[in-house]
Design an enzyme around this catalytic site. Structure first.
Site, PDB file in Angstrom:
ATOM      1  N   GLU A   1     -57.164 -24.289 -27.125  1.00 34.35           N
ATOM      2  CA  GLU A   1     -56.261 -24.931 -26.174  1.00 34.35           C
ATOM      3  C   GLU A   1     -55.771 -23.904 -25.152  1.00 34.35           C
ATOM      4  OE1 GLU A   1     -54.362 -28.670 -27.911  1.00 34.35           O
ATOM      5  OE2 GLU A   1     -53.133 -27.007 -28.562  1.00 34.35           O
TER       6      GLU A   1
ATOM      7  N   LYS B   1     -46.035 -34.246 -30.870  1.00 35.57           N
ATOM      8  CA  LYS B   1     -44.940 -33.308 -30.541  1.00 35.57           C
ATOM      9  C   LYS B   1     -43.588 -33.946 -30.880  1.00 35.57           C
ATOM     10  CE  LYS B   1     -47.901 -31.486 -26.969  1.00 35.57           C
ATOM     11  NZ  LYS B   1     -48.014 -30.616 -25.805  1.00 35.57           N
TER      12      LYS B   1
ATOM     13  N   ASN C   1     -51.475 -35.095 -31.281  1.00 36.56           N
ATOM     14  CA  ASN C   1     -50.284 -34.282 -31.542  1.00 36.56           C
ATOM     15  C   ASN C   1     -49.130 -34.915 -30.777  1.00 36.56           C
ATOM     16  OD1 ASN C   1     -48.306 -32.334 -31.718  1.00 36.56           O
ATOM     17  ND2 ASN C   1     -49.341 -30.866 -30.373  1.00 36.56           N
TER      18      ASN C   1
ATOM     19  N   GLY D   1     -50.577 -30.017 -21.121  1.00 34.44           N
ATOM     20  CA  GLY D   1     -49.522 -30.795 -20.469  1.00 34.44           C
ATOM     21  C   GLY D   1     -49.437 -30.607 -18.958  1.00 34.44           C
TER      22      GLY D   1
ATOM     23  N   SER E   1     -54.769 -31.430 -21.589  1.00 31.81           N
ATOM     24  CA  SER E   1     -54.907 -32.478 -20.567  1.00 31.81           C
ATOM     25  C   SER E   1     -56.178 -33.298 -20.739  1.00 31.81           C
ATOM     26  CB  SER E   1     -54.834 -31.870 -19.157  1.00 31.81           C
ATOM     27  OG  SER E   1     -53.571 -31.273 -18.970  1.00 31.81           O
TER      28      SER E   1
ATOM     29  N   GLU F   1     -47.037 -23.900 -28.196  1.00 34.44           N
ATOM     30  CA  GLU F   1     -45.584 -24.107 -28.073  1.00 34.44           C
ATOM     31  C   GLU F   1     -44.852 -23.437 -29.228  1.00 34.44           C
ATOM     32  OE1 GLU F   1     -45.836 -28.366 -27.692  1.00 34.44           O
ATOM     33  OE2 GLU F   1     -46.822 -28.082 -25.750  1.00 34.44           O
TER      34      GLU F   1
ATOM     35  N   HIS G   1     -49.838 -23.798 -32.693  1.00 37.54           N
ATOM     36  CA  HIS G   1     -49.842 -24.412 -31.354  1.00 37.54           C
ATOM     37  C   HIS G   1     -49.135 -23.459 -30.394  1.00 37.54           C
ATOM     38  CE1 HIS G   1     -48.956 -27.113 -28.061  1.00 37.54           C
ATOM     39  NE2 HIS G   1     -49.903 -27.910 -28.534  1.00 37.54           N
TER      40      HIS G   1
END
Ligand code: PEP
Length: 257
Positions: free
Chosen positions: A169, A11, A9, A175, A215, A99, A97
């Site tokens: 996730e 992003k 991904n 991240g 991560s 985000e 996701h």
């Protein structure tokens, strides 16, 4: 029974030129290894899709997208629809996701509409779920993931569900450099598989791919992917570096499915 999947991904990173170059390097490195037991997916930004699609010629890498609109066409300025993605050669679409859920306030209802549209257009959703740190600290992580899956994808038919990929996730791992332990990942993955067995049946539960994301890097990928219910990874930061991404693919390839 389940092939490992490693999905990158990207992003909102890289220029068009950089994105195409990165995809080209990955495909070139993979062409030397010829893995047959790992499905590799790259999900670049929308504006890179057609360019990346043109250079993915060997069939080692599948094209993914990071999102799609919840309607298939019309007056939705700025949105990109599932039929548009399909026509650009996309095979997988990341849906929900964290985000998107957090910064763009995407609701379970919208994510359900998106997942349905992705399936209706012959592509596979990579449906993301996962709890925040506060939710885990309160001991609510299983309930949160159950709600996300219930409302996001459990109204799909058995037939539709066969084309779903799930990505667990945990938000606190995305991240941050702090991955879930292999035991934490396995515990949630087996819980999710149990939910699928209850909702559909054990055959569908056993054939659904459940990826871990958060991560993941070459140094921890193998111990995560070794867990029996972890079917690969959704990779953010490490997918921006060809060597790191290949390292994670190698880790997946070394584990017999
Ligand atoms: C992601 O955003 O899907 C992700 C897993 O990111 P990272 O690998 O950077 O934690």
């Amino acid at each position: 029974m389940r092939k490992k999947i490693v999905a990158g991904n990207r992003k909102m990173n890289t220029t068009l030129e950089e994105g195409i170059q990165l995809a080209g390097s990955i495909e070139q490195m993979l062409s030397h290894s010829k893995f047959s037991n790992v499905v590799v997916i790259i999900a670049p930004p929308f504006t890179h899709l057609t360019g990346v699609s043109k250079i993915l010629k060997t069939g080692y890498v599948e094209l993914g997208a990071q999102n799609c609109g919840y309607e298939s066409k019309g007056a939705y300025t700025g949105e990109v629809s599932a039929p548009m993605l399909k026509s650009a050669g996309v095979k997988y679409v990341i849906i929900g996701h964290s985000e998107r859920r957090t910064y763009f306030r995407e609701t379970d209802e919208e994510l359900n509409m998106k997942a349905k549209l992705v399936l209706d257009n012959g592509m596979k959703p990579i449906f993301c779920c996962g709890e925040s740190l506060a939710e885990r600290n309160q001991g609510n992580h299983f309930d949160v993931v159950k709600r996300q899956i219930d409302e996001g994808i459990f109204n799909l038919s058995k037939e539709e569900f066969r084309n779903i990929v799930i990505a667990y996730e945990p938000v606190w791992a995305i991240g941050t450099g702090v991955n879930a332990t292999p035991e934490q990942a396995q515990e949630m993955h087996i819980y999710i598989r149990g939910l699928i067995a209850e909702r559909h049946n054990n055959v569908i539960a056993q054939t659904t791919s459940i990826l871990y994301g958060g991560s993941c890097k070459p140094s921890n990928a193998q111990e995560l992917f070794r867990k029996p219910d972890v079917d690969g990874g959704l990779i953010g930061g490490a997918s921006l570096n060809a060597m790191d991404f290949i390292g994670i693919i190698n880790a997946a390839a070394m584990i017999e499915s």
